[in-house]
Design a protein around this motif. Structure first.
Motif, PDB file in Angstrom:
ATOM      1  N   GLU A 236       0.823  -1.204   0.000  1.00  0.00           N
ATOM      2  CA  GLU A 236       0.000   0.000   0.000  1.00  0.00           C
ATOM      3  C   GLU A 236       0.864   1.265   0.000  1.00  0.00           C
ATOM      4  O   GLU A 236       2.076   1.215   0.248  1.00  0.00           O
ATOM      5  CB  GLU A 236      -0.917  -0.009   1.229  1.00  0.00           C
ATOM      6  CG  GLU A 236      -2.003  -1.084   1.188  1.00  0.00           C
ATOM      7  CD  GLU A 236      -3.033  -0.842   0.109  1.00  0.00           C
ATOM      8  OE1 GLU A 236      -3.802   0.122   0.209  1.00  0.00           O
ATOM      9  OE2 GLU A 236      -3.053  -1.621  -0.873  1.00  0.00           O
TER      10      GLU A 236
ATOM     11  N   GLN B 166      -1.061   0.735  13.952  1.00  0.00           N
ATOM     12  CA  GLN B 166      -1.043  -0.552  13.243  1.00  0.00           C
ATOM     13  C   GLN B 166      -2.055  -1.524  13.838  1.00  0.00           C
ATOM     14  O   GLN B 166      -2.602  -2.368  13.123  1.00  0.00           O
ATOM     15  CB  GLN B 166       0.353  -1.165  13.301  1.00  0.00           C
ATOM     16  CG  GLN B 166       1.331  -0.541  12.334  1.00  0.00           C
ATOM     17  CD  GLN B 166       2.612  -1.334  12.239  1.00  0.00           C
ATOM     18  OE1 GLN B 166       3.653  -0.881  12.676  1.00  0.00           O
ATOM     19  NE2 GLN B 166       2.546  -2.507  11.654  1.00  0.00           N
TER      20      GLN B 166
ATOM     21  N   ASN C 197      -8.581  -4.252   5.702  1.00  0.00           N
ATOM     22  CA  ASN C 197      -8.396  -2.822   5.940  1.00  0.00           C
ATOM     23  C   ASN C 197      -6.981  -2.487   6.420  1.00  0.00           C
ATOM     24  O   ASN C 197      -6.746  -1.431   6.987  1.00  0.00           O
ATOM     25  CB  ASN C 197      -9.414  -2.329   6.975  1.00  0.00           C
ATOM     26  CG  ASN C 197     -10.835  -2.706   6.607  1.00  0.00           C
ATOM     27  OD1 ASN C 197     -11.207  -2.694   5.435  1.00  0.00           O
ATOM     28  ND2 ASN C 197     -11.646  -3.047   7.597  1.00  0.00           N
ATOM     29  N   ASP C 198      -6.056  -3.383   6.177  1.00  0.00           N
ATOM     30  CA  ASP C 198      -4.662  -3.217   6.574  1.00  0.00           C
ATOM     31  C   ASP C 198      -4.063  -1.987   5.891  1.00  0.00           C
ATOM     32  O   ASP C 198      -4.128  -1.852   4.672  1.00  0.00           O
ATOM     33  CB  ASP C 198      -3.881  -4.475   6.170  1.00  0.00           C
ATOM     34  CG  ASP C 198      -2.477  -4.537   6.748  1.00  0.00           C
ATOM     35  OD1 ASP C 198      -1.878  -3.478   7.007  1.00  0.00           O
ATOM     36  OD2 ASP C 198      -1.976  -5.663   6.928  1.00  0.00           O
ATOM     37  N   MET C 199      -3.434  -1.111   6.678  1.00  0.00           N
ATOM     38  CA  MET C 199      -2.865   0.120   6.129  1.00  0.00           C
ATOM     39  C   MET C 199      -1.581  -0.135   5.335  1.00  0.00           C
ATOM     40  O   MET C 199      -1.180   0.697   4.526  1.00  0.00           O
ATOM     41  CB  MET C 199      -2.589   1.127   7.254  1.00  0.00           C
ATOM     42  CG  MET C 199      -1.592   0.667   8.282  1.00  0.00           C
ATOM     43  SD  MET C 199      -1.468   1.776   9.723  1.00  0.00           S
ATOM     44  CE  MET C 199      -0.697   3.219   8.982  1.00  0.00           C
ATOM     45  N   PHE C 200      -0.925  -1.278   5.561  1.00  0.00           N
ATOM     46  CA  PHE C 200       0.337  -1.579   4.881  1.00  0.00           C
ATOM     47  C   PHE C 200       0.193  -2.658   3.802  1.00  0.00           C
ATOM     48  O   PHE C 200       0.816  -2.569   2.750  1.00  0.00           O
ATOM     49  CB  PHE C 200       1.403  -2.009   5.893  1.00  0.00           C
ATOM     50  CG  PHE C 200       1.919  -0.873   6.729  1.00  0.00           C
ATOM     51  CD1 PHE C 200       2.844   0.014   6.206  1.00  0.00           C
ATOM     52  CD2 PHE C 200       1.473  -0.682   8.030  1.00  0.00           C
ATOM     53  CE1 PHE C 200       3.328   1.069   6.962  1.00  0.00           C
ATOM     54  CE2 PHE C 200       1.944   0.371   8.786  1.00  0.00           C
ATOM     55  CZ  PHE C 200       2.875   1.258   8.259  1.00  0.00           C
TER      56      PHE C 200
ATOM     57  N   SER D 276      -5.941   0.752  13.393  1.00  0.00           N
ATOM     58  CA  SER D 276      -6.390   1.224  12.084  1.00  0.00           C
ATOM     59  C   SER D 276      -7.127   0.113  11.344  1.00  0.00           C
ATOM     60  O   SER D 276      -6.672  -1.026  11.277  1.00  0.00           O
ATOM     61  CB  SER D 276      -5.194   1.683  11.259  1.00  0.00           C
ATOM     62  OG  SER D 276      -5.594   2.045   9.955  1.00  0.00           O
ATOM     63  N   GLY D 277      -8.287   0.452  10.813  1.00  0.00           N
ATOM     64  CA  GLY D 277      -9.051  -0.507  10.027  1.00  0.00           C
ATOM     65  C   GLY D 277      -9.916  -1.447  10.834  1.00  0.00           C
ATOM     66  O   GLY D 277     -10.623  -2.279  10.260  1.00  0.00           O
TER      67      GLY D 277
ATOM     68  N   GLY E   8      -8.315  -4.941  10.510  1.00  0.00           N
ATOM     69  CA  GLY E   8      -7.064  -4.330  10.110  1.00  0.00           C
ATOM     70  C   GLY E   8      -5.889  -5.285  10.043  1.00  0.00           C
ATOM     71  O   GLY E   8      -6.040  -6.470   9.702  1.00  0.00           O
ATOM     72  N   HIS E   9      -4.712  -4.772  10.408  1.00  0.00           N
ATOM     73  CA  HIS E   9      -3.445  -5.474  10.228  1.00  0.00           C
ATOM     74  C   HIS E   9      -3.310  -6.717  11.104  1.00  0.00           C
ATOM     75  O   HIS E   9      -2.626  -7.663  10.730  1.00  0.00           O
ATOM     76  CB  HIS E   9      -2.302  -4.495  10.523  1.00  0.00           C
ATOM     77  CG  HIS E   9      -0.939  -5.048  10.306  1.00  0.00           C
ATOM     78  ND1 HIS E   9      -0.455  -5.372   9.057  1.00  0.00           N
ATOM     79  CD2 HIS E   9       0.068  -5.337  11.179  1.00  0.00           C
ATOM     80  CE1 HIS E   9       0.786  -5.821   9.166  1.00  0.00           C
ATOM     81  NE2 HIS E   9       1.133  -5.825  10.433  1.00  0.00           N
TER      82      HIS E   9
ATOM     83  N   ALA F  70       1.309   3.396   2.155  1.00  0.00           N
ATOM     84  CA  ALA F  70       1.975   3.624   3.444  1.00  0.00           C
ATOM     85  C   ALA F  70       3.440   3.197   3.414  1.00  0.00           C
ATOM     86  O   ALA F  70       4.225   3.569   4.304  1.00  0.00           O
ATOM     87  CB  ALA F  70       1.236   2.881   4.557  1.00  0.00           C
TER      88      ALA F  70
ATOM     89  N   GLY G  61      -2.530  -4.436   1.552  1.00  0.00           N
ATOM     90  CA  GLY G  61      -3.918  -4.372   1.118  1.00  0.00           C
ATOM     91  C   GLY G  61      -4.477  -5.696   0.641  1.00  0.00           C
ATOM     92  O   GLY G  61      -3.746  -6.679   0.460  1.00  0.00           O
TER      93      GLY G  61
END
Length: 299
Positions: free
Chosen positions: A146, A180, A247-250, A183-184, A274-275, A148, A252
């Motif tokens: 992603e 981490q 919904n992982d910020m790093f 998020s998400g 998320g992550h 990020a 996807g």
């Protein structure tokens, strides 16, 4: 394969152990009957085997479960960057020596985040050992990276630039580590702060930021190794479960879907979290894992 089932509560308590591997004290968590198939849980960044504290009891009734901390993480030794080469190849070598010491002949791997390169380097070098693969936000394809990652990519391009170094170092702050985890997620207040407090305790040890910087720089070599991992997938076709926090910020969801390109026996599930899916979706994750392992290992 016959799985020896335990009576409720039998051997399901987690044992906390250390073993010397190549002169380094490696901490690990272990549970379950050793006569049952083994699952090796490989943790991500910035975590440790602590991330598996709730999953291990879910699996240990039917499987033998082992979760180590890499050098520089959790409760394992932290040799300095001068004493130990912090590369993913080297972490994988230590894990292979760990596997040899514990006399693990065949096993499944669960990979998360940093655990993906550690696990896939190991698997591509020793494919005969791997029974199945479980990837939970463990990336193996360019599609999963992603935006990020931008500060880390800039650091790869110019690792001596002070601004690039600072941008990566900023990722090691408690604020970003906490992000981490939350998020998400659907309910951030359900995520225990013990996670990032535990991570930051290790990260705040003298010399640890330099270790994390070295590993983030070396991560570029994982991208170069992707074709090797893909060749392993295509040639050996390990049965694979992908249960991914979408919904992982790093990393996807396209990184999860990409496993379809090289594997025939692959299940992909995108979870609305998320992550760290185990923090919010432990029950669905453990159910998917048990169903997958029971189907593939008990044929």
């Amino acid at each position: 394969m016959i799985v020896k089932l335990m009576r409720k509560g039998e051997n399901m308590k987690i044992e906390h152990k250390t073993i010397s591997v190549d002169g380094i004290s490696i901490f690990y968590r272990e549970a379950g009957n050793k006569d049952n198939p083994t699952i090796l849980l490989l943790h991500g960044y910035p975590s440790s085997s602590h991330m598996y504290r709730n999953l291990i009891p879910k699996l240990a009734g039917q499987y033998h479960v082992i979760a180590p901390d890499y050098p520089g993480f959790g409760r394992s030794d932290q040799p300095t960057v001068e004493e130990f080469a912090y590369t993913f190849d080297n972490l994988s070598e230590v894990m292979y020596s760990f596997i040899e010491k514990l006399e693990m002949d065949k096993f499944s791997i669960y990979v998360h985040d940093f655990g993906a390169p550690v696990g896939f380097i190991l698997a591509s070098k020793h494919p005969e050992r791997i029974q199945t693969v479980i990837s939970q936000n463990g990336n193996a394809y360019e599609e999963g990276l992603e935006p990020a990652w931008a500060p880390v990519r800039a650091f790869w391009e110019n690792p001596k630039d002070e601004n690039n170094i600072k941008a990566v170092m900023d990722l090691f702050s408690e604020e970003i580590v906490r992000l981490q985890y939350v998020s998400g997620t659907r309910n951030p207040e359900h995520i225990s702060p013990d996670n990032w407090v535990s991570d930051m305790y290790r990260m705040n040890q003298p010399g640890n930021r330099e270790i994390m910087l070295a590993l983030h720089y070396d991560y570029q070599n994982n991208l170069k190794a992707y074709p090797i991992w893909h060749d392993y997938f295509r040639r050996y076709q390990p049965p694979t479960l992908v249960a991914w926090g979408k919904n992982d910020m790093f990393f996807g969801p396209n990184g999860a879907l990409a496993y379809n390109k090289d594997l025939k026996d692959v299940e992909i599930h995108l979870l609305n979290t998320g992550h760290f899916p185990l923090e919010e979706d432990l029950e669905i994750s453990s159910t998917l894992i048990l169903q997958f392992l029971n189907d593939r290992l008990n044929k």
